[in-house]
Scaffold this motif. Structure first.
Motif, PDB file in Angstrom:
ATOM      1  N   UNK A 211       0.823  -1.204   0.000  1.00  0.00           N
ATOM      2  CA  UNK A 211       0.000   0.000   0.000  1.00  0.00           C
ATOM      3  C   UNK A 211       0.857   1.254   0.000  1.00  0.00           C
ATOM      4  N   UNK A 212       2.039   1.172   0.614  1.00  0.00           N
ATOM      5  CA  UNK A 212       2.959   2.308   0.663  1.00  0.00           C
ATOM      6  C   UNK A 212       3.860   2.376  -0.567  1.00  0.00           C
ATOM      7  N   UNK A 213       3.765   1.347  -1.413  1.00  0.00           N
ATOM      8  CA  UNK A 213       4.595   1.243  -2.626  1.00  0.00           C
ATOM      9  C   UNK A 213       6.081   1.160  -2.283  1.00  0.00           C
ATOM     10  N   UNK A 214       6.367   0.458  -1.192  1.00  0.00           N
ATOM     11  CA  UNK A 214       7.756   0.244  -0.815  1.00  0.00           C
ATOM     12  C   UNK A 214       8.018  -1.251  -0.710  1.00  0.00           C
ATOM     13  N   UNK A 215       9.259  -1.668  -0.950  1.00  0.00           N
ATOM     14  CA  UNK A 215       9.598  -3.088  -0.747  1.00  0.00           C
ATOM     15  C   UNK A 215       9.689  -3.407   0.743  1.00  0.00           C
ATOM     16  N   UNK A 216       9.441  -4.651   1.093  1.00  0.00           N
ATOM     17  CA  UNK A 216       9.570  -5.087   2.481  1.00  0.00           C
ATOM     18  C   UNK A 216      11.024  -5.470   2.715  1.00  0.00           C
ATOM     19  N   UNK A 217      11.789  -4.560   3.354  1.00  0.00           N
ATOM     20  CA  UNK A 217      13.224  -4.802   3.476  1.00  0.00           C
ATOM     21  C   UNK A 217      13.531  -6.000   4.362  1.00  0.00           C
ATOM     22  N   UNK A 218      12.593  -6.381   5.245  1.00  0.00           N
ATOM     23  CA  UNK A 218      12.825  -7.542   6.100  1.00  0.00           C
ATOM     24  C   UNK A 218      12.978  -8.835   5.305  1.00  0.00           C
ATOM     25  N   UNK A 219      12.576  -8.829   4.023  1.00  0.00           N
ATOM     26  CA  UNK A 219      12.777 -10.004   3.172  1.00  0.00           C
ATOM     27  C   UNK A 219      14.249 -10.372   3.074  1.00  0.00           C
ATOM     28  N   UNK A 220      15.117  -9.380   3.295  1.00  0.00           N
ATOM     29  CA  UNK A 220      16.562  -9.630   3.241  1.00  0.00           C
ATOM     30  C   UNK A 220      16.964 -10.696   4.263  1.00  0.00           C
ATOM     31  N   UNK A 221      16.222 -10.778   5.363  1.00  0.00           N
ATOM     32  CA  UNK A 221      16.573 -11.722   6.431  1.00  0.00           C
ATOM     33  C   UNK A 221      16.469 -13.171   5.966  1.00  0.00           C
ATOM     34  N   UNK A 222      15.646 -13.430   4.957  1.00  0.00           N
ATOM     35  CA  UNK A 222      15.429 -14.801   4.501  1.00  0.00           C
ATOM     36  C   UNK A 222      16.342 -15.194   3.345  1.00  0.00           C
ATOM     37  N   UNK A 223      17.181 -14.265   2.890  1.00  0.00           N
ATOM     38  CA  UNK A 223      18.036 -14.533   1.731  1.00  0.00           C
ATOM     39  C   UNK A 223      19.297 -15.293   2.117  1.00  0.00           C
ATOM     40  N   UNK A 224      19.804 -16.147   1.226  1.00  0.00           N
ATOM     41  CA  UNK A 224      21.137 -16.725   1.445  1.00  0.00           C
ATOM     42  C   UNK A 224      22.175 -15.604   1.460  1.00  0.00           C
ATOM     43  N   UNK A 225      23.158 -15.715   2.339  1.00  0.00           N
ATOM     44  CA  UNK A 225      24.163 -14.651   2.484  1.00  0.00           C
ATOM     45  C   UNK A 225      24.860 -14.340   1.172  1.00  0.00           C
ATOM     46  N   UNK A 226      25.027 -15.340   0.314  1.00  0.00           N
ATOM     47  CA  UNK A 226      25.752 -15.108  -0.943  1.00  0.00           C
ATOM     48  C   UNK A 226      25.010 -14.169  -1.890  1.00  0.00           C
ATOM     49  N   UNK A 227      23.718 -13.910  -1.653  1.00  0.00           N
ATOM     50  CA  UNK A 227      22.978 -12.978  -2.491  1.00  0.00           C
ATOM     51  C   UNK A 227      23.192 -11.526  -2.062  1.00  0.00           C
ATOM     52  N   UNK A 228      23.812 -11.310  -0.898  1.00  0.00           N
ATOM     53  CA  UNK A 228      24.090  -9.955  -0.426  1.00  0.00           C
ATOM     54  C   UNK A 228      25.432  -9.512  -0.991  1.00  0.00           C
ATOM     55  N   UNK A 229      25.397  -8.544  -1.885  1.00  0.00           N
ATOM     56  CA  UNK A 229      26.599  -8.102  -2.594  1.00  0.00           C
ATOM     57  C   UNK A 229      27.459  -7.207  -1.725  1.00  0.00           C
ATOM     58  N   UNK A 230      26.824  -6.244  -1.057  1.00  0.00           N
ATOM     59  CA  UNK A 230      27.574  -5.305  -0.224  1.00  0.00           C
ATOM     60  C   UNK A 230      26.678  -4.774   0.881  1.00  0.00           C
ATOM     61  N   UNK A 231      27.308  -4.256   1.929  1.00  0.00           N
ATOM     62  CA  UNK A 231      26.568  -3.711   3.069  1.00  0.00           C
ATOM     63  C   UNK A 231      27.475  -2.773   3.845  1.00  0.00           C
ATOM     64  N   UNK A 232      26.872  -1.863   4.596  1.00  0.00           N
ATOM     65  CA  UNK A 232      27.653  -0.930   5.397  1.00  0.00           C
ATOM     66  C   UNK A 232      26.763   0.146   5.975  1.00  0.00           C
ATOM     67  N   UNK A 233      27.398   1.156   6.585  1.00  0.00           N
ATOM     68  CA  UNK A 233      26.688   2.331   7.072  1.00  0.00           C
ATOM     69  C   UNK A 233      26.873   3.450   6.064  1.00  0.00           C
ATOM     70  N   UNK A 234      25.786   4.152   5.726  1.00  0.00           N
ATOM     71  CA  UNK A 234      25.862   5.276   4.798  1.00  0.00           C
ATOM     72  C   UNK A 234      24.891   6.366   5.237  1.00  0.00           C
ATOM     73  N   UNK A 235      25.172   7.598   4.836  1.00  0.00           N
ATOM     74  CA  UNK A 235      24.228   8.685   5.045  1.00  0.00           C
ATOM     75  C   UNK A 235      23.335   8.798   3.821  1.00  0.00           C
ATOM     76  N   UNK A 236      22.041   8.914   4.049  1.00  0.00           N
ATOM     77  CA  UNK A 236      21.069   9.006   2.959  1.00  0.00           C
ATOM     78  C   UNK A 236      19.993   9.996   3.359  1.00  0.00           C
ATOM     79  N   UNK A 237      19.836  11.044   2.561  1.00  0.00           N
ATOM     80  CA  UNK A 237      18.816  12.060   2.823  1.00  0.00           C
ATOM     81  C   UNK A 237      18.908  12.618   4.247  1.00  0.00           C
ATOM     82  N   UNK A 238      20.140  12.778   4.718  1.00  0.00           N
ATOM     83  CA  UNK A 238      20.355  13.342   6.036  1.00  0.00           C
ATOM     84  C   UNK A 238      20.188  12.369   7.180  1.00  0.00           C
ATOM     85  N   UNK A 239      19.945  11.098   6.886  1.00  0.00           N
ATOM     86  CA  UNK A 239      19.772  10.083   7.931  1.00  0.00           C
ATOM     87  C   UNK A 239      20.952   9.114   7.903  1.00  0.00           C
TER      88      UNK A 239
END
Length: 248
Positions: free
Chosen positions: A147-175
């Motif tokens: 309804x919000x037209x956003x992906x459910x980011x929690x789906x990442x929790x169910x993925x095999x680790x090898x599908x995660x290409x990169x990760x880290x801390x970043x600033x985005x839109x001041x957050x």
């Protein structure tokens, strides 16, 4: 004396790094236990009690544990823009969101029309501005995010680790955000930016090859929702009313 102090400081930092690596990576692998996660915030000093948590680096190997430690706020209002891109064109919608407990209300502005949705009590109600009636269907687990037209980011929790290409801390839109990039196969990549302060998705992008096809950006966020905010149907039926008083 100064050289001796400098040598001692370097040695202390080295020991600290080694201990952190052992506790965050080696120890969980041996014991099978996942440490509690403390999410650093560059804009705030560490709060009292943070010593009970472990600050871990966000990597493809640890990002699922960090995301699992987050929780979305119970009450908030935010505004997003959602853009779709295709060869030769694009469209951008404005999405306003009101959330309180189990209820989510959205207003999606596309061109000159506004679509309203209310998700709550196990139901999805949908109508357009000017309507006196609405469509009603059963709500599923991901209905509120759709309804919000956003992906459910929690789906990442169910993925095999090898599908995660990169990760880290970043600033985005001041957050200050957790960033994670996922390979969805078939040459599709998803990128998520999750605000560490709110636990909400504040940015997302999808690519087909090198071409961006989807982008979501949070442009406003307020929590909690102002008390007395009504979740109602076009005939005036009130489904829910928030009771929380907004923080000035």
């Amino acid at each position: 004396m100064e050289q001796k102090n400098r040598t001692f400081l370097v040695a202390a930092i080295a020991v600290t790094i080694l201990v952190a690596v052992f506790v965050s990576i080696v120890l969980p692998a041996v014991t099978g236990r996942v440490p509690k996660v403390f999410l650093p915030d560059v804009n705030q000093q560490t709060s009292q009690g943070a010593e009970n948590y472990l600050s871990v680096a966000v990597t493809p190997a640890t990002v699922q544990e960090v995301i699992a430690s987050l929780s979305r706020p119970e009450s908030y209002r935010c505004i997003l823009t959602v853009s779709l891109y295709w060869e030769g064109g694009q469209s951008t919608d404005k999405v306003e969101i009101w959330a309180d407990g189990d209820y989510i209300r959205t207003a999606v502005t596309t061109g000159g029309s506004v679509q309203y949705r209310v998700v709550g009590d196990g139901k999805l109600r949908l109508w357009y501005a000017g309507d006196q009636t609405w469509q009603e269907t059963d709500a599923q687990a991901g209905t509120a995010d759709l309804a919000q037209r956003i992906p459910t980011y929690e789906d990442v929790l169910d993925l095999p680790t090898e599908q995660i290409i990169s990760a880290g801390y970043e600033e985005r839109n001041g957050a200050y955000c957790i960033f994670v990039e996922v390979d969805r196969k078939q040459d599709i990549r998803d990128c998520y930016w999750i605000d560490t302060a709110s636990g909400l998705l504040c940015g997302a992008e999808t690519y087909e090859g090198n071409r961006k096809v989807y982008e979501m950006t949070q442009i406003e966020f307020v929590a909690p929702l102002e008390g007395g905010t009504v979740f109602s149907l076009p005939d005036g039926t009130v489904l829910h009313e928030s009771s929380i008083t907004a923080v000035p």
